[in-house]
Write a protein that holds these residues in place. Structure first.
Motif, mmCIF file in Angstrom:
data_model
loop_
_atom_site.group_PDB
_atom_site.id
_atom_site.type_symbol
_atom_site.label_atom_id
_atom_site.label_comp_id
_atom_site.label_asym_id
_atom_site.label_seq_id
_atom_site.Cartn_x
_atom_site.Cartn_y
_atom_site.Cartn_z
ATOM 1 N N LEU A 544 9.217 -5.385 -7.378
ATOM 2 C CA LEU A 544 9.641 -4.284 -6.515
ATOM 3 C C LEU A 544 8.501 -3.296 -6.314
ATOM 4 C CD1 LEU A 544 13.237 -3.623 -7.899
ATOM 5 C CD2 LEU A 544 12.587 -4.948 -5.876
ATOM 6 N N PHE A 545 7.747 -3.049 -7.375
ATOM 7 C CA PHE A 545 6.578 -2.164 -7.253
ATOM 8 C C PHE A 545 5.524 -2.790 -6.339
ATOM 9 C CE2 PHE A 545 2.281 -1.092 -8.781
ATOM 10 C CZ PHE A 545 2.291 0.268 -8.524
ATOM 11 N N TRP A 546 5.337 -4.098 -6.467
ATOM 12 C CA TRP A 546 4.385 -4.811 -5.606
ATOM 13 C C TRP A 546 4.761 -4.639 -4.140
ATOM 14 C CZ3 TRP A 546 5.467 -9.059 -2.397
ATOM 15 C CH2 TRP A 546 4.365 -9.737 -1.885
ATOM 16 N N ARG A 547 6.023 -4.798 -3.833
ATOM 17 C CA ARG A 547 6.472 -4.644 -2.450
ATOM 18 C C ARG A 547 6.291 -3.215 -1.955
ATOM 19 N NH1 ARG A 547 11.583 -8.084 -0.201
ATOM 20 N NH2 ARG A 547 10.495 -10.082 -0.074
ATOM 21 N N SER A 548 6.690 -2.251 -2.754
ATOM 22 C CA SER A 548 6.574 -0.855 -2.330
ATOM 23 C C SER A 548 5.115 -0.446 -2.186
ATOM 24 C CB SER A 548 7.292 0.061 -3.325
ATOM 25 O OG SER A 548 6.709 -0.034 -4.618
ATOM 26 N N ALA A 549 4.252 -0.956 -3.076
ATOM 27 C CA ALA A 549 2.830 -0.613 -2.992
ATOM 28 C C ALA A 549 2.206 -1.185 -1.728
ATOM 29 C CB ALA A 549 2.099 -1.132 -4.229
ATOM 30 N N TYR A 550 2.478 -2.458 -1.426
ATOM 31 C CA TYR A 550 1.921 -3.062 -0.219
ATOM 32 C C TYR A 550 2.508 -2.430 1.034
ATOM 33 C CZ TYR A 550 -0.751 -6.780 -2.482
ATOM 34 O OH TYR A 550 -1.688 -7.479 -3.192
ATOM 35 N N LEU A 551 3.773 -2.033 0.957
ATOM 36 C CA LEU A 551 4.388 -1.386 2.108
ATOM 37 C C LEU A 551 3.739 -0.030 2.371
ATOM 38 C CD1 LEU A 551 6.712 -2.315 3.963
ATOM 39 C CD2 LEU A 551 8.221 -0.813 2.666
ATOM 40 N N SER A 552 3.433 0.690 1.327
ATOM 41 C CA SER A 552 2.806 2.002 1.496
ATOM 42 C C SER A 552 1.360 1.896 1.945
ATOM 43 C CB SER A 552 2.875 2.789 0.184
ATOM 44 O OG SER A 552 2.075 2.177 -0.811
ATOM 45 N N MET A 553 0.716 0.756 1.683
ATOM 46 C CA MET A 553 -0.686 0.590 2.065
ATOM 47 C C MET A 553 -0.857 0.101 3.495
ATOM 48 S SD MET A 553 -2.742 -0.894 -1.245
ATOM 49 C CE MET A 553 -1.705 -2.319 -1.468
ATOM 50 N N CYS A 554 0.230 -0.348 4.144
ATOM 51 C CA CYS A 554 0.121 -0.807 5.529
ATOM 52 C C CYS A 554 -0.426 0.314 6.394
ATOM 53 C CB CYS A 554 1.478 -1.250 6.064
ATOM 54 S SG CYS A 554 2.032 -2.848 5.447
ATOM 55 N N PHE A 555 -1.341 -0.032 7.290
ATOM 56 C CA PHE A 555 -2.012 0.967 8.098
ATOM 57 C C PHE A 555 -1.100 1.492 9.194
ATOM 58 C CE2 PHE A 555 -5.630 -0.162 5.843
ATOM 59 C CZ PHE A 555 -6.687 0.647 6.192
ATOM 60 N N SER A 556 -1.451 2.652 9.713
ATOM 61 C CA SER A 556 -0.781 3.221 10.881
ATOM 62 C C SER A 556 -1.815 3.976 11.696
ATOM 63 C CB SER A 556 0.323 4.184 10.461
ATOM 64 O OG SER A 556 0.810 4.881 11.576
ATOM 65 N N SER A 557 -1.702 3.872 13.005
ATOM 66 C CA SER A 557 -2.699 4.482 13.871
ATOM 67 C C SER A 557 -2.352 5.898 14.296
ATOM 68 C CB SER A 557 -2.855 3.626 15.140
ATOM 69 O OG SER A 557 -1.618 3.532 15.810
ATOM 70 N N LYS A 558 -1.141 6.353 14.033
ATOM 71 C CA LYS A 558 -0.762 7.649 14.543
ATOM 72 C C LYS A 558 -0.701 8.700 13.448
ATOM 73 C CE LYS A 558 2.895 4.708 14.447
ATOM 74 N NZ LYS A 558 2.645 3.318 14.438
ATOM 75 N N SER A 559 -0.538 9.916 13.871
ATOM 76 C CA SER A 559 -0.400 11.033 12.941
ATOM 77 C C SER A 559 0.889 11.768 13.290
ATOM 78 C CB SER A 559 -1.601 11.972 13.057
ATOM 79 O OG SER A 559 -1.458 13.064 12.195
ATOM 80 N N THR A 560 1.960 11.369 12.677
ATOM 81 C CA THR A 560 3.266 11.920 13.013
ATOM 82 C C THR A 560 3.304 13.413 12.717
ATOM 83 O OG1 THR A 560 4.262 9.824 12.464
ATOM 84 C CG2 THR A 560 5.729 11.700 12.580
ATOM 85 N N ARG A 561 3.835 14.173 13.655
ATOM 86 C CA ARG A 561 3.875 15.626 13.511
ATOM 87 C C ARG A 561 5.335 16.073 13.508
ATOM 88 N NH1 ARG A 561 -0.015 14.166 17.011
ATOM 89 N NH2 ARG A 561 1.393 14.396 18.777
ATOM 90 N N LEU A 562 6.067 15.677 12.515
ATOM 91 C CA LEU A 562 7.500 15.985 12.444
ATOM 92 C C LEU A 562 7.741 17.068 11.401
ATOM 93 C CD1 LEU A 562 10.273 15.266 13.518
ATOM 94 C CD2 LEU A 562 10.462 13.563 11.714
ATOM 95 N N PHE A 563 7.986 18.282 11.854
ATOM 96 C CA PHE A 563 8.242 19.424 10.995
ATOM 97 C C PHE A 563 7.076 19.602 10.014
ATOM 98 C CE2 PHE A 563 12.442 17.475 11.946
ATOM 99 C CZ PHE A 563 12.777 18.354 12.958
ATOM 100 N N ILE A 564 7.373 20.030 8.810
ATOM 101 C CA ILE A 564 6.308 20.306 7.856
ATOM 102 C C ILE A 564 6.048 19.112 6.942
ATOM 103 C CG2 ILE A 564 6.766 22.785 7.853
ATOM 104 C CD1 ILE A 564 8.278 22.427 5.237
#
Length: 597
Positions: A544-564
């Protein structure tokens, strides 16, 4: 009158033994009788008793029943449900907003053509990490790569069995560049030669559709080389012709097709028994994380999906892992190595360590095994699928550049760089990733940190140049405006203080965050750096840690600006993270896709 009083008294006594509703109803009936319409008909002695009884009964009937207080457990679940419901609504809204920002980025501006041209070769871990942190407004940035996407390679083994769709671990480079402040040029082309004397890169169009111009040159002021490495065959005959590699998306697609070819051919009517055993024998060469994870994914695929769909051939399926070293996963602790080997034994995955492959044919692997007593013996292993997952080799582009630079003559594994990742013996050239030799293992984690370091370095270099230019302008104005000497001198001192702070950038220092590997049967091993030591763990919780770690490392090209909380949500709601999570859920609910294509 006396008899009427006694009747009313007996009625009042009987009403106390009835329910509240039954007790009130008779009084309404009695109100219609003549005796009750005439107050004089009731004696003074009987009147108070009857009225008091009526008042008590009416009060009991009109009073609301006491409410039972809900228990603590019920209240807790009630609030948990409300919190979950609210979180779901906020999450869906955030995903929609994140997608809107992705499709509608801010306008870009064209950089100043007088600024330096920074050319970046490759779209791997090092190059993309650099692009994400680089302030493109400071340079004229040009990206050159034969593929127009970034590939999240740690999850590539999962694509071979349909656990994850290949599109979910690919991020278009143009999508990344579109979200930069200043516009960036991208050329989908192969860099064929770097002329460091003339400071130009020769590129060629390697696409299937050719235009009028297939080759050209791109000049640069600064160059970052991040082209990675190619698969090493160690000169073993037949490896390149008969093996499947696992480095690119097309490799994963080829492996998936060949797996199903072997399965369907083995299930063909009247197939020879020995041929079925050969076709269903999958051989993996390389005991590193890639080879181990692919072997685990392959075993899961057959146990969880093929076994249900084609049960008559599933018992004959076999996986063999070949490793030249004494153990698999040599970068992990001995505890985790032993755990991996015992888990593979339970999953019926055979491990052959101290085994060197010498020759590969279209149906067999010939290898030399070092026995426990030190003697050596030759074995022949028939296979249906052979996956080669070991070793890196220097690309021809890097070999050519190394031959041009005298300081690189002793380097064998790639471009030798200094502590600032500058290519030794060359001007204005940096190297990151598997094509660079910086004294660290050629892993994605190292390449990503190198790219982040270069982004900080280049941003500081641009700030330094701007501050120095401003200081020179102010210094030249000291003699022209004698009345403002104090003000100008104070501004110069402030700029010089900023300059000293910016220039103080330390050399690159790799920080190891740990190692992860999936070993099948929803188990994983993790060797994580913690404080001044390492934490080693293995099992289903580690999975489960392996999955969550790889999921958190997936890249994203945007910079979400949702509230603080935009930093947190940006990490949580990246496009690729959503796609990978949905693929995992889909595979768990409906099974892996067993289509050939």
């Amino acid at each position: 009158m006396a008899s009427s009083s006694r009747a009313l008294t007996r009625f009042g006594a009987a009403a106390t033994r009835l329910s509240v509703a039954e007790a009130v109803r008779p009084y309404a009936n009695f109100a219609t009788q003549p005796i009750l319409r005439s107050p004089a008909a009731i004696s003074n002695a009987a009147r108070p008793a009857v009225f008091r009884q009526f008042a008590r009964t009416y009060a009991n009937a009109s009073a609301p029943a006491p409410k039972k207080k809900p228990g603590k457990i019920r209240t807790t679940f009630k609030w948990l449900w409300r919190a979950s419901y609210l979180s779901f609504i906020v999450g869906v809204g955030a995903i929609i907003y994140d997608g809107y920002l992705d499709r509608n980025p801010d306008d870009q501006f064209t950089p100043d053509p007088t600024k330096k041209t920074l050319v970046i070769l490759g779209t791997g871990w090092g190059s993309v990490s650099l692009l994400k942190k680089l302030d493109t407004a400071n340079y004229n940035v040009v990206v050159i790569s034969p593929r127009n996407y970034f590939l999240f390679t740690p999850l590539l083994p999962s694509c071979t069995t349909g656990n994850i769709e290949h599109r979910s671990i690919m991020e278009p480079v143009r999508q990344i560049l579109r979200h930069k402040k200043a516009a960036v040029k991208f050329y989908e082309a192969e860099a064929t030669k770097i002329d460091y004397e003339r400071k130009v890169v020769k590129i060629s169009d390697n696409s299937d559709i050719k235009g009028t111009i297939n080759e050209t040159e791109v000049p640069y002021d600064m160059l970052v080389v991040g082209v990675g490495a190619e698969n090493a065959t160690f000169g073993i005959p037949g490896v390149r012709e008969h093996s499947c590699f696992l480095k690119e998306i097309r490799d994963a697609q080829a492996i998936r097709t060949k797996i199903m070819d072997c399965v369907e051919t083995a299930a063909f009517k009247d197939q020879d028994s020995s041929e079925i055993d050969r076709l269903l024998h999958m051989v993996v060469v390389g005991g590193g994380p890639t080879g181990v994870e692919f072997a685990g994914e392959l075993r899961d695929f057959f146990d969880e999906d093929i076994k249900k769909l084609i049960p008559e051939i599933s018992p004959r399926f076999k996986v063999t892992l070949i490793e030249a070293l004494p153990t698999v996963l040599p970068m992990f602790s001995k505890q985790l190595i032993d755990y991996t080997e015992s888990t593979f034994k339970e999953e019926h995955i055979e491990i052959k360590t101290k085994t060197m492959v010498k020759k590969v044919t279209d149906k067999t692997v010939e290898a030399v095994v070092t026995n426990p007593d030190g003697s050596k013996s030759t074995i022949t292993i028939p296979y249906g699928l052979l996956v080669w997952a070991t070793g890196n080799a220097v690309r021809p582009l890097i070999k050519d550049l190394m031959s041009q630079i005298p300081a690189q003559k002793d380097s064998r594994r790639g471009l030798a760089v200094n502590e600032y990742l500058v290519v030794q013996g060359a001007r204005d050239i940096w190297a990151v990733g598997d094509c660079a030799v910086a004294g660290y293992a050629p892993t994605a984690q190292v390449a990503a940190q190198e790219g982040n370091f270069l982004a900080r370095l280049f941003n500081n270099m641009a700030k330094t140049e701007a501050l120095e230019t401003r200081i020179n302008e102010l210094s030249s104005n000291l003699n022209l405006k004698p009345g403002n000497v104090t003000e100008i001198t104070g501004e110069i001192e402030g700029l010089e203080k900023q300059l000293r702070h910016i220039k103080d950038i330390k050399p690159f220092n790799y920080s190891h965050q740990g190692s992860l590997a999936y070993i099948g049967s929803e188990k994983a091993v993790a060797d994580i750096a913690w404080l001044n030591g390492n934490v080693a763990s293995g099992g289903k919780l580690t999975y489960l840690f392996w999955r969550s770690a790889y999921l958190s490392m997936c890249f994203s090209s945007k910079s979400t600006r949702l509230f603080i909380t935009y930093d947190y949500i940006n990490k949580l709601l990246a496009r690729n993270r959503v796609l990978v999570a949905l693929d995992w859920v889909k595979a768990k609910l409906y099974g892996r896709d067993v289509s050939r294509e």
